[in-house]
Design an enzyme around this catalytic site. Sequence first.
Site, PDB file in Angstrom:
ATOM      1  N   ARG A 116       0.833  -1.208   0.000  1.00 29.20           N
ATOM      2  CA  ARG A 116       0.000   0.000   0.000  1.00 29.20           C
ATOM      3  C   ARG A 116       0.865   1.254   0.000  1.00 29.20           C
ATOM      4  O   ARG A 116       0.553   2.246  -0.643  1.00 29.20           O
ATOM      5  CB  ARG A 116      -0.954  -0.004   1.216  1.00 29.20           C
ATOM      6  CG  ARG A 116      -1.707   1.310   1.400  1.00 29.20           C
ATOM      7  CD  ARG A 116      -2.963   1.213   2.251  1.00 29.20           C
ATOM      8  NE  ARG A 116      -2.863   0.348   3.410  1.00 29.20           N
ATOM      9  CZ  ARG A 116      -2.181   0.613   4.523  1.00 29.20           C
ATOM     10  NH1 ARG A 116      -1.520   1.739   4.654  1.00 29.20           N
ATOM     11  NH2 ARG A 116      -2.160  -0.260   5.519  1.00 29.20           N
ATOM     12  N   TYR A 151     -16.881  18.273 -13.646  1.00 30.17           N
ATOM     13  CA  TYR A 151     -17.385  16.907 -13.696  1.00 30.17           C
ATOM     14  C   TYR A 151     -18.469  16.684 -12.620  1.00 30.17           C
ATOM     15  O   TYR A 151     -18.276  17.035 -11.444  1.00 30.17           O
ATOM     16  CB  TYR A 151     -16.199  15.959 -13.469  1.00 30.17           C
ATOM     17  CG  TYR A 151     -16.537  14.503 -13.489  1.00 30.17           C
ATOM     18  CD1 TYR A 151     -16.875  13.873 -14.677  1.00 30.17           C
ATOM     19  CD2 TYR A 151     -16.506  13.746 -12.322  1.00 30.17           C
ATOM     20  CE1 TYR A 151     -17.191  12.530 -14.699  1.00 30.17           C
ATOM     21  CE2 TYR A 151     -16.813  12.400 -12.338  1.00 30.17           C
ATOM     22  CZ  TYR A 151     -17.157  11.800 -13.528  1.00 30.17           C
ATOM     23  OH  TYR A 151     -17.462  10.471 -13.549  1.00 30.17           O
ATOM     24  N   ASP A 184      -8.344  20.208 -13.349  1.00 28.39           N
ATOM     25  CA  ASP A 184      -8.682  18.871 -13.847  1.00 28.39           C
ATOM     26  C   ASP A 184      -8.316  18.857 -15.333  1.00 28.39           C
ATOM     27  O   ASP A 184      -8.948  19.515 -16.152  1.00 28.39           O
ATOM     28  CB  ASP A 184     -10.182  18.619 -13.641  1.00 28.39           C
ATOM     29  CG  ASP A 184     -10.586  17.197 -14.020  1.00 28.39           C
ATOM     30  OD1 ASP A 184      -9.898  16.600 -14.871  1.00 28.39           O
ATOM     31  OD2 ASP A 184     -11.590  16.698 -13.477  1.00 28.39           O
ATOM     32  N   LYS A 206      -9.539   7.907 -18.598  1.00 30.28           N
ATOM     33  CA  LYS A 206      -9.896   8.414 -19.933  1.00 30.28           C
ATOM     34  C   LYS A 206      -8.694   8.284 -20.880  1.00 30.28           C
ATOM     35  O   LYS A 206      -8.241   7.192 -21.134  1.00 30.28           O
ATOM     36  CB  LYS A 206     -10.415   9.850 -19.810  1.00 30.28           C
ATOM     37  CG  LYS A 206     -11.388  10.048 -18.623  1.00 30.28           C
ATOM     38  CD  LYS A 206     -12.695   9.304 -18.792  1.00 30.28           C
ATOM     39  CE  LYS A 206     -13.524   9.171 -17.521  1.00 30.28           C
ATOM     40  NZ  LYS A 206     -13.774  10.348 -16.744  1.00 30.28           N
TER      41      LYS A 206
HETATM   42  C1  LIG Z   1     -14.204  10.664 -15.392  1.00 33.54           C
HETATM   43  C2  LIG Z   1     -13.819  11.971 -14.847  1.00 33.54           C
HETATM   44  C3  LIG Z   1     -13.551  12.146 -13.501  1.00 33.54           C
HETATM   45  C4  LIG Z   1     -13.706  11.023 -12.484  1.00 33.54           C
HETATM   46  O1  LIG Z   1     -12.768  10.025 -12.702  1.00 33.54           O
HETATM   47  P1  LIG Z   1     -12.991   8.470 -12.328  1.00 33.54           P
HETATM   48  O2  LIG Z   1     -11.736   7.847 -12.813  1.00 33.54           O
HETATM   49  O3  LIG Z   1     -14.233   8.016 -13.023  1.00 33.54           O
HETATM   50  O4  LIG Z   1     -13.139   8.427 -10.839  1.00 33.54           O
HETATM   51  C5  LIG Z   1     -13.147  13.399 -13.068  1.00 33.54           C
HETATM   52  N1  LIG Z   1     -13.023  14.433 -13.920  1.00 33.54           N
HETATM   53  C6  LIG Z   1     -13.286  14.299 -15.238  1.00 33.54           C
HETATM   54  C7  LIG Z   1     -13.137  15.458 -16.132  1.00 33.54           C
HETATM   55  C8  LIG Z   1     -13.691  13.068 -15.738  1.00 33.54           C
HETATM   56  O5  LIG Z   1     -13.974  12.949 -17.041  1.00 33.54           O
END
Ligand SMILES: *Cc1c(COP(=O)(O)O)cnc(C)c1O
Length: 402
Positions: free
Chosen positions: A66, A118, A192, A217
């Site tokens: 961890r 998001y 982000d 993504k």
């Molecule tokens: C998908 C997404 C998230 C969340 O991420 P997860 O991996 O699904 O927890 C946060 N910000 C953006 C812009 C996203 O597209």
Amino acid sequence: MGDLKSSSDPQNLDWLPVEKQFATLAVHGGYGKDNKNLSSIVPPITMSATYEIDVPAVHRGYDYGRTDNLSRKILEQKLAALDGAKHGICYSSGLAAFSACLYLLKNGDNLLCSNDIYGGSVKHIMDSISRLGITVDFVDFDDLEGYKKALKPETKMVFLETPANPTLRVFDLVKISKIAHDFNKDVLVVVDNTCLTSYFQRPLSLGCDLVHYSLTKYANGHADVIMGAVITNDDSLKDRLKFYQNMTGAIPSPFDCYLVTRGLKTLPIRMKAVMESSLKVAEFLIEHPKVDAVFHPALPSHRGHELAKKQCSGHSGLMSFRIKDDAGSAIEFLRELKLFQNAGSFGGCESLAELPAFFTHLGVPKETRLLLGITDNFVRLAVGLESTEDLIEDLAQALKKC
Ligand SMILES: *Cc1c(COP(=O)(O)O)cnc(C)c1O
């Protein structure tokens, strides 16, 4: 519209140039000749949960899975290299990475958050923040005067996403960071960067303090891993983020780290391909009589186009458009699509389409949705890696029938 080929080439002088060494770092970062002592060309997957330590208690780099893991460390170093940063810290999801950022705040602090982020991050903020005694104000970062007025002595973090999703609004990272730091140098500006990745946008070089990713993504790129990361140059923030990674236990598995490390090697060619393809899709849609608006920052008609070219090196495959209310129904359009699949998320090889008002942004109050232009006929597309001609043909036949 200009020459398609050159307008979608990220090395085009019109956009901020891509970091020269990016593709080399994507392949070798974290595990190149200079930083590996194993002969395997491909990094190992180390599964051990625990490690033998010297007696009485001195470890040789690792003591418990961890706390640290070689497969994870390789990925973290590659991610840091790609953002031109010192540190990368990985978490079990994008939202776990977002939680770690929120852990940097304490009782009494204020968070200034973009009104265009998001949906899952909004839900997280609404539930946990007020219970922890942290206040949050939502601001529109298009209105820099309003943003300035919203900064308070208690404001310790500014959080935004650019381009925003699914509206593709672009916010000025240089100005937003400068305003925050002029107000109080200790305010953390967090971006982000999931939609563009470090290939097209490097927020730390624009004055921001932390970069947040859902690696689920484009970074992984194959829609088969859930993971997140935070990137920073600051040693003490790194120590705290690493502590939360270990203490909350929100760590990714070694196998998933291996997959994302593998996915990142092709990030530059995937991003170039989706930019070229999504721009052609946007140019097809903008000419279509049933479509009344197309949102893609690489379109010269996009409101944030000039700003995007100043702070980014290109745009990804995430885009959106609106079907004219009297021309057809987005629900019917989605039903008729044969290649695009109706699903959330983006960044994989497969092209996806969805209706934010009914799915990803269902939780956003209707007035806010409409304020952002997310009507019932608003369609979000995640253009993947299929042949562009096939994608356009699919959109054309579905638009005809809707
Ligand atoms: C998908 C997404 C998230 C969340 O991420 P997860 O991996 O699904 O927890 C946060 N910000 C953006 C812009 C996203 O597209």
